[in-house]
Design a protein around this motif. Sequence first.
Motif, mmCIF file in Angstrom:
data_model
loop_
_atom_site.group_PDB
_atom_site.id
_atom_site.type_symbol
_atom_site.label_atom_id
_atom_site.label_comp_id
_atom_site.label_asym_id
_atom_site.label_seq_id
_atom_site.Cartn_x
_atom_site.Cartn_y
_atom_site.Cartn_z
ATOM 1 N N ILE A 1 -3.318 48.013 -75.171
ATOM 2 C CA ILE A 1 -2.839 48.280 -73.807
ATOM 3 C C ILE A 1 -1.339 48.042 -73.724
ATOM 4 N N GLY A 2 -0.858 46.959 -74.342
ATOM 5 C CA GLY A 2 0.573 46.668 -74.311
ATOM 6 C C GLY A 2 1.411 47.717 -75.014
ATOM 7 N N ALA A 3 0.834 48.396 -76.014
ATOM 8 C CA ALA A 3 1.570 49.435 -76.739
ATOM 9 C C ALA A 3 1.534 50.782 -76.032
ATOM 10 N N LEU A 4 0.378 51.138 -75.437
ATOM 11 C CA LEU A 4 0.197 52.482 -74.876
ATOM 12 C C LEU A 4 0.524 52.582 -73.387
ATOM 13 N N MET A 5 0.351 51.504 -72.632
ATOM 14 C CA MET A 5 0.622 51.565 -71.200
ATOM 15 C C MET A 5 2.076 51.945 -70.891
ATOM 16 N N PRO A 6 3.083 51.320 -71.535
ATOM 17 C CA PRO A 6 4.461 51.738 -71.271
ATOM 18 C C PRO A 6 4.716 53.202 -71.637
ATOM 19 N N LEU A 7 4.086 53.662 -72.737
ATOM 20 C CA LEU A 7 4.274 55.059 -73.143
ATOM 21 C C LEU A 7 3.718 56.010 -72.093
ATOM 22 N N ARG B 1 0.420 34.597 -68.287
ATOM 23 C CA ARG B 1 1.123 34.772 -69.553
ATOM 24 C C ARG B 1 0.860 36.169 -70.113
ATOM 25 N N LEU B 2 -0.371 36.651 -69.978
ATOM 26 C CA LEU B 2 -0.709 37.985 -70.460
ATOM 27 C C LEU B 2 0.035 39.052 -69.670
ATOM 28 N N ILE B 3 0.185 38.861 -68.376
ATOM 29 C CA ILE B 3 0.980 39.799 -67.562
ATOM 30 C C ILE B 3 2.417 39.841 -68.077
ATOM 31 N N ALA B 4 2.980 38.670 -68.361
ATOM 32 C CA ALA B 4 4.357 38.609 -68.865
ATOM 33 C C ALA B 4 4.476 39.303 -70.221
ATOM 34 N N ILE B 5 3.469 39.145 -71.078
ATOM 35 C CA ILE B 5 3.490 39.795 -72.391
ATOM 36 C C ILE B 5 3.445 41.313 -72.249
ATOM 37 N N LEU B 6 2.556 41.809 -71.388
ATOM 38 C CA LEU B 6 2.355 43.254 -71.256
ATOM 39 C C LEU B 6 3.525 43.953 -70.583
ATOM 40 N N THR B 7 4.337 43.224 -69.826
ATOM 41 C CA THR B 7 5.438 43.853 -69.080
ATOM 42 C C THR B 7 6.809 43.550 -69.672
ATOM 43 N N ASN B 8 6.884 42.738 -70.722
ATOM 44 C CA ASN B 8 8.192 42.385 -71.271
ATOM 45 C C ASN B 8 8.923 43.594 -71.831
ATOM 46 N N ASN B 9 8.185 44.624 -72.213
ATOM 47 C CA ASN B 9 8.791 45.827 -72.779
ATOM 48 C C ASN B 9 9.746 46.526 -71.804
#
Length: 468
Positions: free
Chosen positions: A442-448, A208-216
């Motif tokens: 991590i979810g906010a900065l990793m995609p950036l 579920r955490l993987i799905a949250i972090l990659t939904n962006n």
Amino acid sequence: MSAKSPTISPSDVIARADALRRDLSGNFRDQLVEAMYAEAETIAKRAVTAKGQRRLDWDQRLDRLITSPIFGLPIMLLLLSIVFWLTITGANVPSQMIADALFWIEEQAANLFTAIGLPWWITGFVWHGVWRGLAWVVSVMLPPMAIFFPFFTILEDLGYLPRVAFNLDWLFKKAGAHGKQALTMTMGFGCNAAGIIATRIIDSPRERLIAILTNNFAPCNGRFPTLIMLATVFVAAAFPPAVASVVAAGSVVMLVVIGILFTLIVSAFLSRTLLKGEASAFTLELPPYRRPNIKRILYTSIIDRTIFVLWRAIQTAAPAGAVIWLLGNIVVGDQSLAVHFANVLNPLGVAIGLDGVILLAYVIAIPANEIVVPTMMMVYMGTGVMTDGPEGAALYNLLVGQHGWTLLTAINLMLFSLLHNPCATTIMTMWRETRSKKWTTIGALMPLAIAFAVTFATATIARLLGWA
């Protein structure tokens, strides 16, 4: 007297289970499920007598096509293209009508403030800043969501979305993720905040955490205005007007496919590093096709999804509108603060194939992606308030002729818009779903970081090859 039997502790049981698990084959779960269904079929044959040869009913015949290894994914992409095309073309008129109504209110209220003698900066801050920010988000965000979410809910009610998960399960399994992530990713096309909420259907906390972090990486409708503008000005303009909208929709779908690839790549990376662990089994029994329930569709798509997400976006859009107005109207020397900040960001922007104005627009638009384009137009045109700018050839001349945009700028802006950090509404939702500062950061900065790395690589390669 008999000897006491040895005491077995829970840790002994766990250790024994771990030892036995190593002897199981990798597809043990699949074999177990197949054996269960084979046994059920055997029992059914013993208990039920059928006259003549039973023919496949219509939903089984349809499933042979929709879940086919050959036709399953193309059908999925075709349906997705149709939904995007209907969303893009259908949202234009209501978006313009809502914008006209809200901007008319802005004009009348501003005239009233001026008539009663209030200072210009109060009028500008309240109506041309805060109100215009709200107006822009509502007019741009509401119609696409009101179209996309009902279509999405219809597909969900029909029973098609489980088939999407079935078709994509093998890809997510190879990435160490869960097959249901396909459903949450699809929901993210409407809004990433809604997609993150939808990850509740995944039982495994790790997956579920993987799905949250990659939904962006599923581009939401807030990013569509930028993508559509670029697809229309730089791609569809080369085609006849009769097919321009189809070409623009096709370009957006191609970016969606790139987003899916990044979802799989980043999911695989996370499942092998930060979120290493064993993938849970995903046994999916395809439900029968159903007639859509209109009341449920309207309630789920409008109340649960559209209004819920729009309200969160409004909460973050108001301060963004205020900041944009202040940056556009506070002058230092002979230039506004917006121009000064854009000049500071320009070297970094040029390094990744963009410019300082684009980066400034994305910094300001963290609360809501819908205001990226009007913010860029405000700085480029020096209007002091957000504006949608010119259209067609005039827009091309503004971007290319006056501000030096190239094909590399358009390509990298598409990539940056696809990959960059989530909006404030999504970040808030991420925090509420994880309750973790670490994973929200991590979810906010990793995609950036990925967006900067990809655009820098693209710009560098294009310059080395002499394409820019």
